[in-house]
Design a protein around this motif. Structure first.
Motif, PDB file in Angstrom:
ATOM      1  N   THR A 165      -9.966 -20.489  24.151  1.00  0.00           N
ATOM      2  CA  THR A 165      -9.332 -19.525  25.047  1.00  0.00           C
ATOM      3  C   THR A 165     -10.343 -19.059  26.082  1.00  0.00           C
ATOM      4  OG1 THR A 165      -9.911 -17.751  23.518  1.00  0.00           O
ATOM      5  CG2 THR A 165      -7.696 -18.656  23.322  1.00  0.00           C
ATOM      6  N   GLU A 166      -9.832 -18.470  27.111  1.00  0.00           N
ATOM      7  CA  GLU A 166     -10.660 -18.028  28.237  1.00  0.00           C
ATOM      8  C   GLU A 166     -11.752 -17.076  27.740  1.00  0.00           C
ATOM      9  OE1 GLU A 166     -10.351 -19.125  31.375  1.00  0.00           O
ATOM     10  OE2 GLU A 166     -12.045 -17.877  32.017  1.00  0.00           O
ATOM     11  N   GLY A 167     -12.960 -17.381  28.111  1.00  0.00           N
ATOM     12  CA  GLY A 167     -14.062 -16.473  27.808  1.00  0.00           C
ATOM     13  C   GLY A 167     -14.624 -16.590  26.405  1.00  0.00           C
ATOM     14  N   MET A 223      -1.777 -40.265  32.821  1.00  0.00           N
ATOM     15  CA  MET A 223      -1.904 -39.894  34.232  1.00  0.00           C
ATOM     16  C   MET A 223      -2.361 -38.435  34.299  1.00  0.00           C
ATOM     17  SD  MET A 223      -0.297 -42.799  35.438  1.00  0.00           S
ATOM     18  CE  MET A 223      -0.888 -43.733  34.026  1.00  0.00           C
ATOM     19  N   ALA A 224      -3.467 -38.226  34.940  1.00  0.00           N
ATOM     20  CA  ALA A 224      -3.995 -36.869  34.994  1.00  0.00           C
ATOM     21  C   ALA A 224      -3.055 -35.980  35.799  1.00  0.00           C
ATOM     22  CB  ALA A 224      -5.376 -36.881  35.631  1.00  0.00           C
ATOM     23  N   ASN A 225      -2.710 -34.878  35.190  1.00  0.00           N
ATOM     24  CA  ASN A 225      -1.853 -33.932  35.884  1.00  0.00           C
ATOM     25  C   ASN A 225      -2.752 -32.859  36.492  1.00  0.00           C
ATOM     26  OD1 ASN A 225       0.016 -32.091  36.698  1.00  0.00           O
ATOM     27  ND2 ASN A 225       1.180 -32.116  34.785  1.00  0.00           N
ATOM     28  N   THR A 226      -2.791 -32.825  37.796  1.00  0.00           N
ATOM     29  CA  THR A 226      -3.778 -31.971  38.458  1.00  0.00           C
ATOM     30  C   THR A 226      -3.441 -30.487  38.344  1.00  0.00           C
ATOM     31  OG1 THR A 226      -2.599 -32.542  40.455  1.00  0.00           O
ATOM     32  CG2 THR A 226      -4.736 -33.597  40.126  1.00  0.00           C
ATOM     33  N   THR A 227      -2.194 -30.189  37.995  1.00  0.00           N
ATOM     34  CA  THR A 227      -1.825 -28.785  37.957  1.00  0.00           C
ATOM     35  C   THR A 227      -2.068 -28.159  36.577  1.00  0.00           C
ATOM     36  OG1 THR A 227       0.407 -29.318  37.327  1.00  0.00           O
ATOM     37  CG2 THR A 227      -0.007 -29.107  39.690  1.00  0.00           C
ATOM     38  N   THR A 228      -2.612 -28.941  35.642  1.00  0.00           N
ATOM     39  CA  THR A 228      -2.834 -28.414  34.306  1.00  0.00           C
ATOM     40  C   THR A 228      -3.705 -27.164  34.372  1.00  0.00           C
ATOM     41  OG1 THR A 228      -3.020 -30.715  33.700  1.00  0.00           O
ATOM     42  CG2 THR A 228      -3.447 -29.115  31.971  1.00  0.00           C
ATOM     43  N   GLU A 229      -3.306 -26.156  33.620  1.00  0.00           N
ATOM     44  CA  GLU A 229      -4.115 -24.948  33.578  1.00  0.00           C
ATOM     45  C   GLU A 229      -5.369 -25.203  32.743  1.00  0.00           C
ATOM     46  OE1 GLU A 229      -2.077 -21.085  32.865  1.00  0.00           O
ATOM     47  OE2 GLU A 229      -0.358 -22.438  32.708  1.00  0.00           O
ATOM     48  N   THR A 230      -6.425 -24.513  33.098  1.00  0.00           N
ATOM     49  CA  THR A 230      -7.654 -24.709  32.337  1.00  0.00           C
ATOM     50  C   THR A 230      -8.181 -23.366  31.847  1.00  0.00           C
ATOM     51  OG1 THR A 230      -8.937 -24.529  34.361  1.00  0.00           O
ATOM     52  CG2 THR A 230      -8.358 -26.756  33.644  1.00  0.00           C
ATOM     53  N   VAL A 231      -9.070 -23.440  30.874  1.00  0.00           N
ATOM     54  CA  VAL A 231      -9.764 -22.232  30.414  1.00  0.00           C
ATOM     55  C   VAL A 231     -11.263 -22.526  30.412  1.00  0.00           C
ATOM     56  CG1 VAL A 231      -7.876 -21.382  28.972  1.00  0.00           C
ATOM     57  CG2 VAL A 231      -9.587 -22.894  27.973  1.00  0.00           C
ATOM     58  N   ARG A 232     -12.038 -21.463  30.543  1.00  0.00           N
ATOM     59  CA  ARG A 232     -13.490 -21.639  30.506  1.00  0.00           C
ATOM     60  C   ARG A 232     -14.040 -20.984  29.255  1.00  0.00           C
ATOM     61  NH1 ARG A 232     -14.838 -18.698  35.760  1.00  0.00           N
ATOM     62  NH2 ARG A 232     -13.060 -17.616  34.843  1.00  0.00           N
ATOM     63  N   LEU A 233     -14.975 -21.639  28.642  1.00  0.00           N
ATOM     64  CA  LEU A 233     -15.607 -21.060  27.461  1.00  0.00           C
ATOM     65  C   LEU A 233     -17.046 -21.560  27.408  1.00  0.00           C
ATOM     66  CD1 LEU A 233     -14.499 -22.965  24.252  1.00  0.00           C
ATOM     67  CD2 LEU A 233     -13.948 -23.762  26.521  1.00  0.00           C
ATOM     68  N   THR A 234     -17.808 -21.049  26.458  1.00  0.00           N
ATOM     69  CA  THR A 234     -19.151 -21.593  26.290  1.00  0.00           C
ATOM     70  C   THR A 234     -19.306 -22.105  24.868  1.00  0.00           C
ATOM     71  OG1 THR A 234     -20.126 -19.516  25.556  1.00  0.00           O
ATOM     72  CG2 THR A 234     -20.131 -19.937  27.931  1.00  0.00           C
ATOM     73  N   ILE A 235     -20.034 -23.214  24.781  1.00  0.00           N
ATOM     74  CA  ILE A 235     -20.365 -23.803  23.491  1.00  0.00           C
ATOM     75  C   ILE A 235     -21.883 -23.727  23.394  1.00  0.00           C
ATOM     76  CG2 ILE A 235     -20.285 -25.894  22.067  1.00  0.00           C
ATOM     77  CD1 ILE A 235     -17.464 -25.067  22.717  1.00  0.00           C
ATOM     78  N   ILE A 262     -23.472 -23.272  26.579  1.00  0.00           N
ATOM     79  CA  ILE A 262     -23.181 -24.183  27.689  1.00  0.00           C
ATOM     80  C   ILE A 262     -21.745 -23.944  28.153  1.00  0.00           C
ATOM     81  CG2 ILE A 262     -23.198 -26.595  28.428  1.00  0.00           C
ATOM     82  CD1 ILE A 262     -24.659 -27.170  25.714  1.00  0.00           C
ATOM     83  N   PRO A 263     -21.565 -23.630  29.447  1.00  0.00           N
ATOM     84  CA  PRO A 263     -20.191 -23.406  29.911  1.00  0.00           C
ATOM     85  C   PRO A 263     -19.425 -24.721  30.019  1.00  0.00           C
ATOM     86  CG  PRO A 263     -21.778 -23.025  31.687  1.00  0.00           C
ATOM     87  CD  PRO A 263     -22.569 -23.450  30.495  1.00  0.00           C
ATOM     88  N   VAL A 264     -18.143 -24.654  29.716  1.00  0.00           N
ATOM     89  CA  VAL A 264     -17.309 -25.845  29.840  1.00  0.00           C
ATOM     90  C   VAL A 264     -15.895 -25.398  30.194  1.00  0.00           C
ATOM     91  CG1 VAL A 264     -16.878 -25.904  27.338  1.00  0.00           C
ATOM     92  CG2 VAL A 264     -16.483 -27.956  28.687  1.00  0.00           C
ATOM     93  N   THR A 265     -15.249 -26.189  31.037  1.00  0.00           N
ATOM     94  CA  THR A 265     -13.864 -25.911  31.419  1.00  0.00           C
ATOM     95  C   THR A 265     -12.990 -26.996  30.825  1.00  0.00           C
ATOM     96  OG1 THR A 265     -14.680 -24.976  33.465  1.00  0.00           O
ATOM     97  CG2 THR A 265     -12.332 -25.509  33.384  1.00  0.00           C
ATOM     98  N   VAL A 266     -11.963 -26.580  30.106  1.00  0.00           N
ATOM     99  CA  VAL A 266     -11.090 -27.567  29.434  1.00  0.00           C
ATOM    100  C   VAL A 266      -9.631 -27.193  29.687  1.00  0.00           C
ATOM    101  CG1 VAL A 266     -12.716 -28.100  27.580  1.00  0.00           C
ATOM    102  CG2 VAL A 266     -11.103 -26.221  27.290  1.00  0.00           C
TER     103      VAL A 266
END
Ligand SMILES: Cc1cc2nc3c(=O)[nH]c(=O)nc-3n(C[C@H](O)[C@H](O)[C@H](O)COP(=O)(O)O)c2cc1C
Ligand code: SF4
Ligand code: FES
Lengths: 437, 177, 889
Positions: free
Chosen positions: C74-76, C1-13, C16-20
Motif C-alpha cells: 500500500t501507499e507509503g 499488454m501493459a495498461n498504462t492507466t494502471t494505478e500504482t503505489v509507492r513503498l520502500t523495501i 529502497i523506494p519502489v513503485t508497483v
C-alpha cells in the motif's frame, strides 16, 4: 454460605420446572415477541444500532463487539449475505452452547432471525459440532415447529422478511470453531483457516459478506430487543463488559456446571459461592479462566473480576467462559501436557510453526512427564512457544502455547523437579552396573 | 444399492439447503456412513459424482474430520474423553475399566465386532465428566457401576437408558442427566 | 499488454523506494528491487495461502510480522526484510520446517535445486535442536511416472493448489491433518490425472519427483538446452536436460516461453521418443526388393539419380512432395524450394492440409491475414470466450490453460459447442467450466454456428455501423438465417433455441470476445464453411476488428502454421502468397535466382489419385506417413507401390517408409536447430539438446545435399542461414521477434469481402448440412486426439506409453451398459467398409450414441471411415464413421 442469586437471562426459561423448550413453552414465556416487535417495523440498521448500544460482545472467544462486527458488512452491497451461528463449541472446558441449544432452542432461533434480519441475511446456518447429535436433532425439531408457526423461513409472520435457518453438522475438528475454518468446512472443504484479509464481513461464505456469531451471543438478542439496550448495558461491568455470561465451571469443585452471572463477579465468588468451592480438602492450586486457550492463573488471581479487561490485565483471557479448577497436588506439567495433547491432535496442519511446533512441544512434554527430560528442554520449550505465537494464520497458534507458557511462568520449579529426577535417574544409569548396590 | 436410490429424498433435502453443491459433502458423507458405520470408496466416488467433485476432493475432506470413518468400526463406537477437564475427574480410570472390561485398548475393536474403543478429545461435557460418547449418545458422570450397566444394556438391547437427555448442569429444573 | 492507466503505489523495501501496480504483493515488490524474501508456499501462479510462514517481514506500524506473500503493498508502506527480528523469525520457521524433514539430501533428486537446501544454507541453521521422533509416512505407490517421498514434504500445498487452480484437475488430495497431512490421490489408488508434471515442477523440495529420471543424475551434471516442444501447436518452451547425449528430463521454468512454465504430459514426459531403439540410424536402400543399410553417399546418389531419371522421362510434374507440419520452418521452406526449384513442380503438400488450411483460407478471405489477429494474452484477458469443436485440454492443453485462467481468475463467460459432455474425469474437462455448453455431434458444428448466427440476427445484436456500411451483406445474411427454421436447427443440434439465444447475448455483450476453433471442427467436412461463418459471426457482432477480439483456430501439429507460411502447400508461395501473385513470384524468383514453376500443383489427395493411374511417378516424403494415416480404402499403399521412385526422410521405418526405394534417417526436433511457429504465430527458436542419433541428419541438410547432387545447389551453412533467406523473402517476417504483434485485419480485404466477396458461396454455406440420421443400433465413431499422445511419434515415448499404450474405444457408460460391455471388454466394430476389434474404456465425457478412438493408434480402424474432400480447400476429412458394435465374448 448460600450463593448469591442473580437474575438469570439466558438460563431463565430452562430453569423453570417443567420447561421443555418446546415452541409452546417458549411462547408462553414471551418467546418470539422480540421478533414481532422488530420485523418489518424497525429498520435493520436500527437493530444494529441497538445491539451496538447494548455493548454486547461476542461470547465465542474473542469478545468482539457484536454490533460493530455487523457494521463491517458492506453498506451498499445488494447481493446475498450470510449469517453463521457458531455452535462448534469445542474449546476444552466449555459446555454452555450445548445447554442453550438442547434446553431452549427457540431462544437461539429467535436470536438468529433477529440477527439475520439486522444484517440482511436470508440464509443462515447453524454450524453445530458434529458430536452433538442430540443438539442437532432438537434444533431440527424446533426449526420444524418455528417454520410451521411462521417464525422462520419465507415471509416471516407476513412481514415480507425472509430468514431461513439450516442446521449443518460439523464432523469432528476443533479448528472449525475458528470462523474462517468454519466457513471452509461449511463449504464442504477441509477446515483450514483462511488468510485474512479479506475478512468474512466482505468475503465470507461462498465469498459473500458473512457474519459469524456464537450461540450465546445470538441468544442474548431477543432479550436486548425486549428489554432495551440500556437495560442490557447496565448489567455486568459497564461500559466494556455488559450483560451476563454463562461460565462453565469444571474440575475440582463441588458443583461443576454452568453458572450465569453478570460479568464482573470475581473468580472467588464463582468458584467458592456458585460452584460450591473445592471438592475435597485440598486448596486451589490453579485455574484456567477462559477455556483451554487461556493462560493458567494462580490463587493470587482469585479476586480478579470476570470481565474482558480485568482477566486480560491479569495476563489471561476470558475467552469462551470455560473455567477449570485444579486443586493442590495436581501436576501442572501434566496438566499442560494434557492440553498440549489436545492442541497437537487438533492442529489443522496449515501453518508450519503450529503444525511442526505442536508435535515438537508434545513430544518434549511427554518426555518431561515421563521423567526423561533434559536440562535444555525448558529453554527449547519457551523458545518454541515464542516462535509459534503470533506467527500463524489464526489464533490457534497463540492458544496452543498458552498452557505451557503460563505453567512455565508460574510453576517452573515443577518442570525443573521432573527434569532433575530424570537427570538423577540418568546419573544412576551411567554408573557401571558392578558399582551399584 | 447405491445411495442415490436408497436415500433419494434425504439427498434431495440435503442438496436443497445449499446454494453451492459442495456444501452438501459432509452431510452426504454422514449419510454414507450410516450404511455400514464407515464410508466406503464406492460411496465417496458416488458422492463425488453427485456433487461434481473429483474423488480426491471428497477424500481430502473425508480424511480431515475425526468423525468420518474410512475404516470399519465396531457396532458401538465408545469414545472416552481424555482431555484435561475430564482427566481431572478421573477419565483415565474410566479408560482403564473399559480396557479390562472389553479386553481391548484404545484404537482397537473387540473380536465380536461389537465395540471399538477410542480415547478422544473434549466433547463439551466438562462439567459432567468423566464422560463418553457411544455412537450418537453421550453418557456423563460415569462411575464403574454405570459403565457396567451401560455395556450390559448395549449388549442386550442395543441402547441404554443411561444416556444423557437434553443437557443442563447443575440441573435446577430437576431434569435427569 | 501493459495498461498504462494502471494505478500504482509507492513503498520502500529495506529503505529502497519502489513503485508497483496497485494490488502487488509485498513479496513481488521486494523482488522488483532485487530482494528475495525466502518462501515455500508462495508461487506467483497461485492464490496466496500463506501457510509456510517463511516469508515474514516487518511492516512499519503493524504490531506483528506479516507474511509478505499475502500482504498487498500500500501507499507509503515501509517494509524491512532483513532486521534481526525478521532473520530470527526466518530461522525459527526454518527450524520448524526442518524438524520433521529426513535430511536425506544425498539421495534426493532435488538436491542442488531445492528451496529448503538453499534457505537452510542461507540461514546457516546450526545442528537441529529437534531430537524427537520424526514423522514417517508409510510409502504408498503413487504413480507410474511420479514418485513421492512424503517424508520430505513441507506441506506447502503448492502441488495441490496448482492441480486445482491452474490445471483444474483436482487429482491431489491433502489427506489427514496436522503433521500427518499427506499428499495423496484417492485413498490408496495410484494417481490418475493429466500428468502435466506440474506438481513435480512446483514442489519446492524433493517430495514429488519424476520417476523417468529417478536417481540418474545430480542437477549440476546436466547440460541444458532451451527449445520448443514438438508435440502441438501451442509451442511450449522446454528445457531439455541431458547427460552424455542421453535425454534425462524436461522442464520449463516459471516465466519461460508462451507457456509460462506450464507443460502437459506430452511435453513433460514425452521426450524419450527421440531415443527409441527403433530409430533409423543409417540410410536404407532397396536392393532386390528389401531395404538394406547403405552409406549416405550411396543413398544420396541413388536418390539423385532416380529423381533425375524420373524427371527426364516424365517431366517435373510427375513428381509430388509431401512434408510433415512437425518440421522446422527452415526445413519446410527448403522443402518447397527444393520441390519448386530443384525438381520444378508445385505438386507439394504438407500436413496442414488435414485441417489447418480450412481456417487459414477463411482468414485470408475475410480478414486478409493467414494468422491470428490476437495473442495468447488476449485469450486469458477475454471476457467472453466461445470454444467450438475443440477438446482443448487434450489437443492444445496450454491454450486451454489460458481459457481456464480467463474463466477462473478473471471470471470470463465461457460458451462451448463441442461433442463432449460436462462430466468430471481424471482429465479436466473444459465443458465443466462452461457457462453455456452445447453438446453437438461434430458433423453438426456448422449447424450450431448457423443457429448462433440466427440468434444474433434475431436478437438484434448486429453492429449498427456494419448495417450502415454494408447493408447488402447484413441483409443477405439476415435473410439467409431467417430462412433456417429453429425447428430444424434444434433438431439437428439437439440444443434448444434458448441456449443459442443466451450464447448470442453474452457474445454481444462481451468487450473482448475470442472464438477458438479446434481441429474437430477444422478437420471435419464443412470446416472451411464453418470457419467463414464464425468470421461472419464476429463481423456481425462488430467484434472482428475490435482490439482484443478475434478468431483463433488451433493447430494440432506443432508447425502446421509454419508449413502454410513457408509455402509448403501447393497453392501458396512463401509468405502464404497465392501462387499466381505476380509481385511475389518476381520477388521470390529474384531471391532464388531461378524460375518458379507456374502451373498449379496438385494436393495430397490428387497426388494419390494420379499415382494410382500412373500419372505421378515419383514422390519425396519427409516425415509424413500417409499410408499409415489415411483410410486403407483410399488405396494409398497401392498407389505408392506403383511409383517408380519413392524416397522418405524419416525417424522410424513407418508404413510409408517401408515402401520406399530409399529411406534417409532424419534427426529429430531435439537434435537440430531452427524455428517453429505456434498456432498464435510466434516464431520460436528450436535448439539441439543432443547430437543426432546414429548417422541421422537434419532434414534440411538432407534436402540441401540432394539439391547439390541434382545441380540446384541449395546450399546453406546452417539453419540460421536459411532463416535469413526466409526473412528476406517474406515481408514483415524479419520483425517477428520473441513477442511479435499480431497482424491487424486488412481493411481492403474486409471491404472487398463485405461488399462482394461474401456472395459467391453464401447460399451454400448458409444451408443446413444433410441431416445425418443415425440408424438405430449404430454408433457415431470419431477419431480424437488424446492428451497423452500427438500423432504417432509420441507412441514411441516410454513415458507416454506408460500412460496410454494402445487405442481403446471410449464409450459412454450408458451405451456400454446397453451393449453389455464394461472396461476392458473386447468389442467388434463394423460397417459396410469392414470391421475392427478393440477394447472398451468407459468415459463419461463421451456423449451417448458416440464413441471415440484415439488417432494415434488408429491405423486399422481408419478403414471404417468415410472420406469427404472440401471442394474449395481440398482438405480431406476422414474422422467420422457410423458403426455397429458387438461384444466379443
Ligand atoms: C482455534 C479457535 C477456535 C474457536 N472455537 C470457537 C468455538 O468453538 N465456538 C465459538 O463460538 N467461537 C470459537 N472461536 C471464535 C470464532 O473464531 C469467532 O470469533 C466467534 O465465533 C465469533 O462469534 P462472537 O463474535 O459471537 O464471539 C474460535 C476461535 C479460534 C481461533
Ligand atoms: S509435496 Fe511438495 S508441493 Fe506438495 S505440499 Fe509437499 S512440499 Fe509442497
Ligand atoms: S511464502 Fe508466505 S507464508 Fe509461505
Amino acid at each position: 454460605m448460600a450463593a448469591q442469586k442473580y437474575e438469570l437471562i439466558l438460563l431463565k426459561n430452562m430453569s423453570q420446572p417443567g420447561y421443555t423448550g418446546s415452541l409452546a413453552d417458549y411462547e408462553q414465556t414471551g418467546g418470539y415477541q422480540a421478533l414481532r416487535k422488530i420485523l418489518g417495523k424497525v429498520p435493520p440498521a436500527e437493530v444494529t444500532a441497538t445491539v451496538m448500544k447494548s455493548g454486547l460482545r461476542g461470547r465465542g472467544g474473542a469478545g468482539f463487539p457484536t454490533g460493530v462486527k455487523w457494521g463491517f458488512l458492506p453498506k451498499d452491497y445488494q447481493g446475498t449475505r450470510y449469517l453463521c451461528c457458531n455452535a462448534d463449541e469445542s474449546e476444552p472446558g466449555t459446555f454452555k452452547d450445548r445447554q442453550l441449544m438442547e434446553r431452549d432452542p427457540h431462544q437461539l432461533l429467535e436470536g438468529i432471525v433477529l440477527a439475520g434480519y439486522a444484517i440482511g441475511a436470508e440464509s443462515t446456518y447453524i454450524y453445530i459440532r458434529g458430536e452433538m447429535v442430540l443438539g442437532s436433532r432438537i434444533l431440527e425439531q424446533a426449526l420444524a415447529e418455528a417454520r410451521k408457526a411462521g417464525y422462520v423461513g419465507k415471509n416471516i409472520l407476513g412481514t415480507g422478511v425472509h430468514v431461513d435457518i439450516w442446521v449443518h453438522r460439523g464432523a469432528g475438528a476443533y479448528i472449525c470453531g475458528e470462523e474462517t475454518a468454519l466457513l471452509e468446512s461449511l463449504e464442504g472443504k477441509r477446515g483450514l483457516p483462511r488468510v485474512k484479509p479479506p475478512f468474512p464481513a466482505t468475503h465470507g461464505l461462498y465469498d459473500k459478506p458473512t457474519v459469524v456469531n456464537n450461540v450465546e451471543t445470538l441468544a442474548n438478542l431477543p432479550h436486548i430487543i425486549n428489554r432495551g439496550p440500556e437495560w442490557f448495558a447496565s448489567i455486568g461491568s459497564p461500559p466494556k463488559s455488559t450483560g451476563t455470561r454463562i461460565f462453565c465451571v469444571s474440575g475440582h469443585v463441588k458443583r461443576p456446571g454452568n453458572y450465569e452471572v453478570p460479568m464482573g463477579v470475581t473468580f472467588r465468588e464463582l468458584i467458592y459461592d456458585q460452584a460450591g468451592g473445592m471438592r475435597g480438602e485440598k486448596p486451589l492450586k490453579a485455574f484456567i479462566p477462559g477455556g483451554a486457550s487461556a493462560p493458567f492463573l494462580t490463587p493470587e488471581h482469585l479476586d480478579v473480576k470476570l470481565d474482558f479487561e480485568s482477566v486480560a490485565a491479569a495476563g489471561s483471557m476470558l475467552g469462551s467462559g470455560g473455567v477449570t479448577i485444579m486443586e493442590e497436588g495436581t501436576s501442572m506439567v501434566w496438566a499442560a501436557l494434557r492440553l498440549m495433547e489436545f492442541f497437537y491432535h487438533e492442529s489443522c496442519g496449515k501453518c508450519s510453526p503450529c503444525r511442526e511446533g505442536s508435535s515438537w512441544l508434545v513430544q518434549t512434554m511427554r518426555r518431561i512427564v515421563a521423567k526423561q527430560g533434559r536440562a535444555q528442554d525448558l529453554e527449547t520449550l519457551s523458545d518454541l512457544c515464542k516462535n509459534i505465537a503470533g506467527r500463524t494464520v489464526c489464533a490457534f497458534g497463540d492458544a496452543e502455547v498458552a498452557p505451557i507458557m503460563s505453567t512455565l511462568k508460574h510453576w517452573r520449579q515443577e518442570y525443573v523437579a521432573l527434569i532433575h529426577e530424570a537427570e538423577a535417574a540418568n546419573l544412576i544409569k551411567s554408573i557401571p552396573v558392578g558399582a551399584r548396590h | 444399492m447405491n445411495l442415490a436410490e436408497k436415500y433419494k429424498d434425504e439427498i434431495a433435502d440435503i442438496l436443497s439447503r445449499y446454494p453451492v453443491r459442495r456444501s452438501a459433502l459432509i452431510p452426504l458423507l454422514y449419510l454414507a456412513q450410516q450404511e455400514n458405520g464407515f464410508i466406503t470408496e464406492g460411496a465417496m466416488i458416488e458422492i463425488a459424482g453427485m456433487l461434481k467433485l473429483t474423488p480426491p476432493q471428497v477424500y481430502e475432506t473425508a480424511t480431515f474430520y475425526t468423525m468420518l470413518n474410512l475404516k470399519k468400526v465396531g457396532k458401538f463406537h465408545i469414545q472416552i474423553c481424555k482431555s484435561l477437564m475430564c482427566a481431572l475427574v478421573g477419565s483415565d480410570t474410566v479408560i482403564g475399566w473399559m480396557k479390562t472390561k472389553l479386553g481391548i485398548g484404545p484404537g482397537e475393536t473387540t473380536a465380536d465386532g461389537l465395540f471399538t474403543l477410542t480415547a478422544v478429545e473434549c466433547l463439551a461435557a466438562c462439567g459432567t465428566g468423566p464422560m463418553m460418547q457411544i455412537n450418537d449418545d453421550y453418557y456423563e458422570r460415569l462411575t464403574e457401576e454405570k459403565v457396567d450397566r451401560i455395556l450390559a444394556d448395549l449388549r442386550t438391547t442395543g441402547t441404554s437408558s443411561m444416556k444423557s437427555g437434553p443437557f443442563m448442569w447443575p440441573d435446577r429444573a430437576g431434569a435427569r442427566v | 499488454m501493459a495498461n498504462t492507466t494502471t494505478e500504482t503505489v509507492r513503498l520502500t523495501i529495506d529503505g529502497i523506494p519502489v513503485t508497483v501496480p496497485k494490488g502487488t504483493l509485498v513479496i513481488e515488490a521486494a523482488r522488483r528491487v532485487g530482494v528475495m524474501v525466502p518462501h515455500f508456499c508462495y508461487h506467483p501462479k497461485l492464490k496466496p495461502d500463506a501457510n509456510c510462514r517463511m516469508c515474514l517481514v516487518e511492516v512499519e506500524k503493524m504490531p506483528k510480522l506479516q507474511t509478505s506473500c499475502s500482504t498487498v503493498a500500500t501507499e507509503g508502506m515501509a517494509v524491512r526484510t532483513a532486521t534481526t527480528v525478521v532473520n530470527d523469525a526466518h530461522k525459527s520457521v526454518l527450524e520448524f520446517i526442518l524438524a520433521n524433514h529426513p535430511l536425506d539430501c544425498p539421495v534426493c533428486d532435488q538436491g542442488g535445486r531445492c528451496d529448503l537446501q538453499d534457505f537452510s544454507h542461507q540461514y546457516t541453521a546450526t545442528s537441529s535442536r529437534f531430537t524427537e521422533t520424526k514423522r514417517i509416512f508409510q510409502k504408498e505407490y503413487f504413480s507410474p511416472l511420479i514418485e513421492t517421498q512424503m517424508n520430505r514434504c513441507v506441506q506447502c500445498l503448492r502441488c495441490v493448489r496448482y492441480c486445482d487452480e491452474v490445471m483444474d484437475v483436482k487429482a491431489l488430495a491433502p489427506s489427514g491433518r496436522g503433521t500427518m497431512t499427506e499428499i495423496k490421490s484417492f485413498a490408496a489408488h495410484p494417481l490418475d490425472c493429466e500428468f502435466c508434471g506440474g506438481c513435480v515442477q512446483i514442489c519446492p523440495v524433493g517430495a514429488i519427483t519424476s520417476r523417468l529420471s529417478m536417481y540418474e543424475y545430480r542437477p549440476w551434471m546436466l547440460k541444458r538446452a532451451d527449445t520448443i516442444c514438438h508435440y502441438c501447436g501451442d509451442g511450449c518452451q522446454i528445457t531439455v536436460q541431458t547427460k552424455d547425449n542421453d535425454l534425462i528430463e524436461v522442464m520449463s521454468a516459471h516465466g519461460s516461453g508462451r507457456n509460462n512454465g506450464d507443460l502437459c504430459a506430452r511435453g513433460f514426459f514425452g521426450f524419450h521418443a527421440a531415443s527409441h531403439p527403433e530409430r533409423l540410424t543409417r540410410p536404407l536402400i532397396r536392393r532386390d526388393g528389401t531395404l538394406v543399410e547403405a552409406t549416405w553417399e550411396e543413398a544420396l546418389e541413388r536418390t539423385a539419380e532416380q529423381i533425375a531419371q524420373v524427371k527426364n522421362a516424365h517431366g517435373p510434374r510427375a513428381f509430388g512432395g509431401l512434408i510433415s507440419g512437425r518440421l522446422t520452418n527452415e526445413e519446410l521452406y527448403l522443402f518447397q524450394k527444393f520441390m519448386r526449384l530443384a525438381i520444378g513442380t508445385n505438386n507439394l503438400d504438407s500436413s496442414a492440409r488435414y485441417g489447418q488450411l480450412n481456417a487459414v483460407q477463411a482468414m485470408r478471405r475475410v480478414q486478409g491475414t493467414h494468422r491470428w489477429t490476437i495473442a495468447f494474452e488476449d485469450i486469458s484477458q477475454a471476457d467472453v470466450l466461445l470454444l467450438i469443436g475443440t477438446n482443448i485440454t487434450e489437443t492444445n492443453p496450454i491454450t486451454g490453460l489460458n481459457v481456464k485462467e480467463a474463466v477462473k481468475k478473471h471470471h470470463a463467460t465461457l460458451s462451448t459447442i463441442d461433442s463432449m459432455q460436462p462430466a468430471i474425469g481424471t482429465i479436466s474437462n473444459i465443458a465443466n467450466l462452461s457457462h453455456q455448453h452445447v453438446c453437438v455431434a461434430p458433423e453438426q458444428f456448422g449447424t450450431a454456428v448457423l443457429a448462433l448466427l440466427k440468434a444474433v440476427v434475431e436478437g438484434r445484436h448486429v453492429d449498427q455501423n456494419l448495417s450502415r456500411q454494408a447493408p447488402d451483406y447484413v441483409s443477405t445474411i439476415s435473410r439467409a438465417v431467417e430462412q433456417l427454421s429453429w425447428q430444424d436447427l434444434t433438431a439437428d443440434t439437439g440444443a434448444s433455441r434458448e441456449q443459442f439465444v443466451e450464447m448470442a447475448e453474452s457474445l454481444s455483450k462481451g468487450r473482448r470476445v475470442v472464438i477458438l476453433a479446434g481441429q474437430e471442427l477444422l478437420r471435419s467436412a464443412g470446416g472451411y464453411h464453418a470457419s467463414l461463418n464464425l468470421l461472419d459471426l464476429l463481423l456481425l457482432l462488430g467484434k472482428l476488428t475490435t482490439p482484443g477480439c478475434g478468431f483463433a483456430p488451433l493447430a494440432e501439429e506443432n508447425n502446421d502454421q509454419g508449413a502454410v507460411e513457408m509455402g509448403a502447400v501447393a497453392e501458396f508461395l512463401p509468405g502464404a502468397c497465392d501462387l499466381s501473385d505476380q509481385e511475389a513470384r518476381t520477388r521470390i524468383a529474384q531471391a532464388w535466382k531461378g524460375p518458379l514453376p507456374s502451373e498449379a500443383g496438385v494436393t495430397l489427395m490428387d497426388m494419390i489419385d494420379q499415382a494410382k493411374v500412373g500419372q505421378l511417378k515419383g514422390m519425396v516424403v519427409v516425415g509424413e506417413n500417409p499410408v499409415g494415416s489415411l483410410p486403407a480404402h483410399l488405396g494409398v499403399k497401392e498407389a505408392f507401390q506403383k511409383l517408380d521412385f519413392l524416397v522418405c526422410q524419416e525417424l522410424f521405418l513407418t508404413e510409408t517408409a517401408a515402401l520406399a526405394h530409399v529411406v534417409l534417417p532424419a534427426a529429430s526436433a531435439l537434435e537440430k536447430a531452427g524455428t517453429f511457429t505456434n498456432s498464435e504465430g510466434h516464431v520460436q527458436a528450436v535448439r539441439p539438446a543432443i547430437e543426432p542419433i546414429g548417422e541421422s541428419r537434419p532434414d534440411w541438410e538432407i534436402l540441401s545435399a540432394l539439391s547439390v547432387l541434382l545441380g540446384a545447389e541449395l546450399d546453406y551453412a546452417d539453419a540460421k542461414d536459411l532463416l535469413k533467406e526466409i526473412r528476406g523473402i517474406i515481408p514483415g517476417y524479419g520483425l517477428l521477434g520473441p513477442a511479435p504483434v499480431p497482424p491487424k485485419v486488412d481493411q481492403q480485404t474486409l471491404t472487398r469481402y463485405i461488399t462482394e466477396g461474401f456472395h459467391q458461396d453464401l447460399a451454400g454455406r448458409y444451408t443446413l448440412p444433410p441431416r445425418s440420421e443415425r440408424q438405430t443400433g449404430t454408433i457415431r465413431l470419431g477419431l480424437v486426439q488424446s492428451l497423452f499422445h500427438s500423432g504417432k511419434f509420441s507412441t514411441r515415448s516410454k513415458g507416454l506409453v506408460q500412460l496410454e499404450a494402445g487405442g481403446t474405444l471410449r464409450l459412454n457408460p450408458i451405451d456400454a451398459a446397453k451393449l453389455g460391455v464394461t472396461d476392458g471388454d473386447r468389442v467388434r466394430l463394423f460397417n459396410g467398409r469392414g470391421e475392427f476389434t478393440t477394447t472398451v474404456k468407459l468415459v463419461e465425457r463421451v456423449p451417448q450414441g458416440s464413441a471415440w478412438f484415439p488417432d494415434h493408434f488408429a491405423q486399422d480402424v481408419t478403414r471404417l471411415f468415410d472420406v469427404a474432400i472440401d471442394r474449395d480447400t481440398k482438405v480431406p476429412s476422414f474422422r467420422r464413421a457410423s458403426v455397429s458394435i458387438a461384444k466379443i465374448s
